[in-house]
Structures are given as structure tokens and as C-alpha cells.
Design an enzyme around this catalytic site. Sequence first.
Site, PDB file in Angstrom:
ATOM      1  N   LEU A  57      10.767   1.424   7.700  1.00 52.92           N
ATOM      2  CA  LEU A  57      10.351   1.930   6.251  1.00 52.92           C
ATOM      3  C   LEU A  57      11.123   2.960   6.000  1.00 52.92           C
ATOM      4  O   LEU A  57      10.925   3.960   6.900  1.00 52.92           O
ATOM      5  CB  LEU A  57       8.867   1.947   6.324  1.00 52.92           C
TER       6      LEU A  57
ATOM      7  N   TYR B 266       0.645  -1.024   0.095  1.00 53.16           N
ATOM      8  CA  TYR B 266       0.028   0.011   0.104  1.00 53.16           C
ATOM      9  C   TYR B 266       0.856   1.181  -0.189  1.00 53.16           C
ATOM     10  O   TYR B 266       2.179   1.092   0.192  1.00 53.16           O
ATOM     11  CB  TYR B 266      -0.929  -0.017   1.220  1.00 53.16           C
TER      12      TYR B 266
ATOM     13  N   GLU C  84      11.643   2.615  14.787  1.00 53.65           N
ATOM     14  CA  GLU C  84      10.866   3.617  14.138  1.00 53.65           C
ATOM     15  C   GLU C  84       9.483   3.695  15.005  1.00 53.65           C
ATOM     16  O   GLU C  84       9.475   2.794  15.987  1.00 53.65           O
ATOM     17  CB  GLU C  84      10.392   3.460  12.611  1.00 53.65           C
TER      18      GLU C  84
ATOM     19  N   LYS D 155       6.584  -2.124   2.127  1.00 52.21           N
ATOM     20  CA  LYS D 155       5.161  -1.324   2.812  1.00 52.21           C
ATOM     21  C   LYS D 155       4.121  -2.170   2.440  1.00 52.21           C
ATOM     22  O   LYS D 155       3.135  -2.013   1.732  1.00 52.21           O
ATOM     23  CB  LYS D 155       4.975  -0.092   2.118  1.00 52.21           C
TER      24      LYS D 155
END
Length: 284
Positions: free
Chosen positions: A206, A33, A181, A148
Site C-alpha cells: 500500500l 477504507y 511491508e 486499500k
Amino acid sequence: MSRIAYVNGRYLPFRDAKVHVEDRGYQFADAVYEVCEVRAGRLIDERRHLDRLKRSLGALSIPPPMSRAALSVVLHEVVARNRMAHGNVYLQISRGVARRDLPFPPDVAPNVVVTARALNRARIEALAAQGITVISVPDNRWGRVDIKTVGLLPNVLARQNALDKGARDAWFVDQKGFVTEAASANAWIVMADGKLITRHTDHAILGGITRAVVFDVVKAQGLRIEERPFSLEEAYRAREAFITSATQIVMPVVRLDNYPIGDGKPGPIATALRRQFHRFAEGG
Ligand code: PLP
């Protein structure tokens, strides 16, 4: 006005926007996505989001369902049909529908879904002026979060854990004690000497598009930056902390676990980066 979604070649009322129960995204999280900010009706950093989408599809050997130009038309059309000024556009591509079986099915067409969602900018600005609180959680995700994919269950649990504890977000911490993250954003700190630290991109985070643009802002402002893992202890002692993502841009973090960051208020560097961001983003 009713919302419109795109599903495999058709623009449909939201309630009719459906995919089959044997969609591999639904059954195996076999899907990727993108989320792109929409500002004054324009897509922000579309080029970089479509570049990353291509990488994600390639990493999973999902064939691109249509040309880049056609996909761009669909994204803009969904924004236009929803008459949306501010918010985000969501694009999901799954491997397709097939009898439930682990190996890649032969000859299936990917499923493409695009939706748009308006966001209340004033509310986000108010949050940014106040800053958010964050908790740390063990990073228990798979080894390829640089792709992702929609496989976000650890992120779901981390965010819920944060909310249950009265915080707004969670920072993942790897087995060596380094922050990777946030649940849906990249993590940054500002050291006592003013240097910015954010983890280098590898398979453990990411590579955020917002992160990449913030690099340009940081350099233009003459600030120093270092890409390396930083520990939770370093973060507790940081002068400032913030997260970056397409929906939050630069969001100051004012508390991490039981420690106020700096003086417990959004810091000047995070605030300046947020203010400058759209001068550097494409389409901004
Ligand atoms: N890291 C994770 C886990 C994310 O889910 C996201 C965005 O959704 C980001 C980082 C930030 O990426 P971007 O700046 O491209 O929105």
C-alpha cells in the site's frame, strides 16, 4: 460522553450505528477504507488520504458516494461531535447492499460509515521511545494490496501470530525473500552507510501517506534514500529499522525475528524523522 458515528447521512449514537447483513463489505470485503490521524482536533494529510480513497474507489469501480467537499465535512463533523483531540478517524465505503451474488449489483448506493477513536498519545510516545519487536511472516495476500480494501484477513492473522509469539507486529516477506511491508504499515531500514531503503510502490504494497510525507522529511534532512525491495537478511544487518503509518507515524523497530536491530534501541534517524514528521504533514 457517548461516541457518535456517521452512517449514510445520519450521525448516530455508536450502539445504533449499523449496516445491513447483506452489505457487500460484510459479505465479500467489497469495500475500501481510509484512516486519518487527528491531532489537536485537526485532520492530518486529509487531501492525500482523499486522493488515495478516490484511487481505491476507482480501482473497484465503486462510484463516489458524495463529493469530496461533502465527505470532508462529514469527517470533520464526526471528529467535532466526538470532541476528539487526538486519535484517528476511520472512513469505510462499501459497494452497498444487495442480494448475495458475486457480480456488481445494478443501481445500489454505496454505504458510507465514519467513526472516530481517541488514542492515548502518551502511550504511543512511550512505545516509540522503547521501539517494537517484529516477526517475519510469508506474504500470502492477494496481488492488489495497493488498493486499500477491507480484505485484511492475512493482516489479521499476521498480527495475531506476532502477538502470540510475544512480538508487536509482523513484516510480510514475498516468495523471493524480500520484505514487502508490515501488517498495517510500510517497512523501512537504514543501512550501515546511513542510506534509507524502503520498497518502491507497486501492486505489492500500500502506498502509505505517511511514507510519502517521510520522503519529504528525509530529503529536507539531506539523507539519502533508495526505493527498492530489501531482503530479510539485509534487514537483520540494518543499522536501524522502522515502520510508518498514520496511527504510528514513525515507529522504531528494535528486534526482527531473533536479531536485535543495531544496538537494539530506537535509532537516531527514526527518532529524528518521528520528531520532524508533523512539520511536513499537511494540517500538522
Ligand atoms: N501498509 C498497510 C498494509 C497498511 O494497512 C497501512 C495503513 O493502514 C500502511 C501501509 C500505511 O499507510 P498510511 O501511512 O497511509 O497510514
